[in-house]
Design a protein around this motif. Structure first.
Motif, PDB file in Angstrom:
ATOM      1  N   ARG A  82       0.878  -1.181   0.000  1.00 56.50           N
ATOM      2  CA  ARG A  82       0.000   0.000   0.000  1.00 56.50           C
ATOM      3  C   ARG A  82       0.905   1.218   0.000  1.00 56.50           C
ATOM      4  O   ARG A  82       1.831   1.311   0.796  1.00 56.50           O
ATOM      5  CB  ARG A  82      -0.903   0.008   1.233  1.00 56.50           C
ATOM      6  CG  ARG A  82      -1.806   1.232   1.295  1.00 56.50           C
ATOM      7  CD  ARG A  82      -2.742   1.210   2.488  1.00 56.50           C
ATOM      8  NE  ARG A  82      -3.786   0.225   2.267  1.00 56.50           N
ATOM      9  CZ  ARG A  82      -3.983  -0.867   3.014  1.00 56.50           C
ATOM     10  NH1 ARG A  82      -3.201  -1.099   4.045  1.00 56.50           N
ATOM     11  NH2 ARG A  82      -4.945  -1.709   2.749  1.00 56.50           N
ATOM     12  N   SER A  83       0.620   2.161  -0.908  1.00 54.81           N
ATOM     13  CA  SER A  83       1.463   3.345  -1.024  1.00 54.81           C
ATOM     14  C   SER A  83       0.609   4.565  -1.343  1.00 54.81           C
ATOM     15  O   SER A  83      -0.393   4.464  -2.054  1.00 54.81           O
ATOM     16  CB  SER A  83       2.499   3.138  -2.132  1.00 54.81           C
ATOM     17  OG  SER A  83       3.356   4.254  -2.236  1.00 54.81           O
ATOM     18  N   GLN A  84       1.046   5.695  -0.806  1.00 52.08           N
ATOM     19  CA  GLN A  84       0.405   6.966  -1.152  1.00 52.08           C
ATOM     20  C   GLN A  84       1.437   8.075  -1.093  1.00 52.08           C
ATOM     21  O   GLN A  84       2.124   8.244  -0.095  1.00 52.08           O
ATOM     22  CB  GLN A  84      -0.747   7.310  -0.218  1.00 52.08           C
ATOM     23  CG  GLN A  84      -1.438   8.605  -0.619  1.00 52.08           C
ATOM     24  CD  GLN A  84      -2.603   8.966   0.280  1.00 52.08           C
ATOM     25  OE1 GLN A  84      -2.740   8.451   1.384  1.00 52.08           O
ATOM     26  NE2 GLN A  84      -3.443   9.860  -0.198  1.00 52.08           N
ATOM     27  N   GLU A  86       1.835  12.263  -1.590  1.00 52.84           N
ATOM     28  CA  GLU A  86       1.005  13.460  -1.470  1.00 52.84           C
ATOM     29  C   GLU A  86       0.472  13.898  -2.839  1.00 52.84           C
ATOM     30  O   GLU A  86       1.211  13.927  -3.821  1.00 52.84           O
ATOM     31  CB  GLU A  86       1.819  14.594  -0.849  1.00 52.84           C
ATOM     32  CG  GLU A  86       1.003  15.797  -0.490  1.00 52.84           C
ATOM     33  CD  GLU A  86       1.792  16.804   0.331  1.00 52.84           C
ATOM     34  OE1 GLU A  86       1.204  17.833   0.679  1.00 52.84           O
ATOM     35  OE2 GLU A  86       2.983  16.573   0.625  1.00 52.84           O
ATOM     36  N   GLN A  88      -1.788  12.261  -4.522  1.00 53.94           N
ATOM     37  CA  GLN A  88      -2.288  11.095  -5.245  1.00 53.94           C
ATOM     38  C   GLN A  88      -3.100  10.223  -4.302  1.00 53.94           C
ATOM     39  O   GLN A  88      -2.874  10.238  -3.087  1.00 53.94           O
ATOM     40  CB  GLN A  88      -1.128  10.292  -5.820  1.00 53.94           C
ATOM     41  CG  GLN A  88      -0.277  11.051  -6.806  1.00 53.94           C
ATOM     42  CD  GLN A  88       0.910  10.218  -7.279  1.00 53.94           C
ATOM     43  OE1 GLN A  88       1.012   9.029  -7.021  1.00 53.94           O
ATOM     44  NE2 GLN A  88       1.812  10.873  -7.987  1.00 53.94           N
ATOM     45  N   PRO A  89      -4.040   9.444  -4.839  1.00 51.70           N
ATOM     46  CA  PRO A  89      -4.804   8.549  -3.963  1.00 51.70           C
ATOM     47  C   PRO A  89      -3.950   7.376  -3.485  1.00 51.70           C
ATOM     48  O   PRO A  89      -2.974   7.003  -4.141  1.00 51.70           O
ATOM     49  CB  PRO A  89      -5.935   8.047  -4.872  1.00 51.70           C
ATOM     50  CG  PRO A  89      -5.414   8.194  -6.259  1.00 51.70           C
ATOM     51  CD  PRO A  89      -4.473   9.377  -6.229  1.00 51.70           C
ATOM     52  N   ALA A  90      -4.306   6.809  -2.338  1.00 57.36           N
ATOM     53  CA  ALA A  90      -3.645   5.595  -1.859  1.00 57.36           C
ATOM     54  C   ALA A  90      -3.982   4.471  -2.834  1.00 57.36           C
ATOM     55  O   ALA A  90      -5.073   4.440  -3.412  1.00 57.36           O
ATOM     56  CB  ALA A  90      -4.127   5.244  -0.456  1.00 57.36           C
ATOM     57  N   ARG A  91      -3.017   3.563  -2.993  1.00 58.18           N
ATOM     58  CA  ARG A  91      -3.223   2.461  -3.934  1.00 58.18           C
ATOM     59  C   ARG A  91      -2.491   1.230  -3.427  1.00 58.18           C
ATOM     60  O   ARG A  91      -1.469   1.337  -2.754  1.00 58.18           O
ATOM     61  CB  ARG A  91      -2.686   2.864  -5.300  1.00 58.18           C
ATOM     62  CG  ARG A  91      -2.955   1.831  -6.343  1.00 58.18           C
ATOM     63  CD  ARG A  91      -2.865   2.337  -7.737  1.00 58.18           C
ATOM     64  NE  ARG A  91      -2.847   1.135  -8.573  1.00 58.18           N
ATOM     65  CZ  ARG A  91      -2.165   0.997  -9.678  1.00 58.18           C
ATOM     66  NH1 ARG A  91      -1.450   2.000 -10.139  1.00 58.18           N
ATOM     67  NH2 ARG A  91      -2.198  -0.117 -10.340  1.00 58.18           N
ATOM     68  N   HIS A 107       6.102  10.990   0.820  1.00 61.98           N
ATOM     69  CA  HIS A 107       5.494   9.666   0.904  1.00 61.98           C
ATOM     70  C   HIS A 107       4.659   9.617   2.181  1.00 61.98           C
ATOM     71  O   HIS A 107       5.204   9.515   3.279  1.00 61.98           O
ATOM     72  CB  HIS A 107       6.601   8.608   0.927  1.00 61.98           C
ATOM     73  CG  HIS A 107       6.169   7.296   0.416  1.00 61.98           C
ATOM     74  ND1 HIS A 107       7.007   6.442  -0.239  1.00 61.98           N
ATOM     75  CD2 HIS A 107       4.970   6.671   0.446  1.00 61.98           C
ATOM     76  CE1 HIS A 107       6.356   5.357  -0.581  1.00 61.98           C
ATOM     77  NE2 HIS A 107       5.115   5.475  -0.171  1.00 61.98           N
TER      78      HIS A 107
END
Length: 139
Positions: A82-84, A86, A88-91, A107
């Motif tokens: 899981r990454s997000q 700033e 951008q939406p979390a994905r 990050h």
């Protein structure tokens, strides 16, 4: 100190910075391991540095900023991440998927999307060879 020694020193510093950004590996369950470091011969002043980020089940990294010169390519080796960043939406990225982070990225979230299986990410940085701090934890 020749350029290869500088690059390896930078990789070790980056690994230490990753450990700092994780705060305490046993609390956040991530482990950053240097994998590769080399100056890019046809791009003076730039280096390619790769690290493995291993996450235990449920493991997370604390929010952090990347160096202003660091373009990052990330490849999920195993598990799901899981990454997000700033803006951008979390994905969630699964094994075999990849993503990029722009220089200076903030990050907000990074870690294992699973609470039962480990995950591994390969992060490849293209960075100014003289950058000493590649990851800075939020305060």
């Amino acid at each position: 100190m020749n350029i290869n020694h500088k690059v390896w020193a930078l990789a070790l510093l980056m690994s230490a910075a990753g450990a700092v950004s994780a705060h305490d590996a046993k609390d956040h369950k991530d482990n950053v391991v240097p994998n590769f470091a080399q100056a890019i011969p046809n791009i003076p002043g730039k280096s390619l540095i790769a690290v493995e980020v291993n996450y235990a089940p449920g493991g997370q990294s604390l929010p952090h900023h990347h160096a202003n010169s660091a373009f990052i390519y990330a490849y999920v080796v195993s598990g799901s991440i899981r990454s997000q960043v700033e803006g951008q939406p979390a994905r969630i990225y699964k094994a075999g998927e990849s993503f990029a982070e722009e220089p200076g990225a903030h990050h907000l979230m990074g870690g294992n999307a699973s609470t039962t299986e480990p995950a591994k990410l390969l992060a490849v940085f293209v960075v100014d060879s003289d950058d000493k701090t590649l990851t800075t934890p939020d305060k």
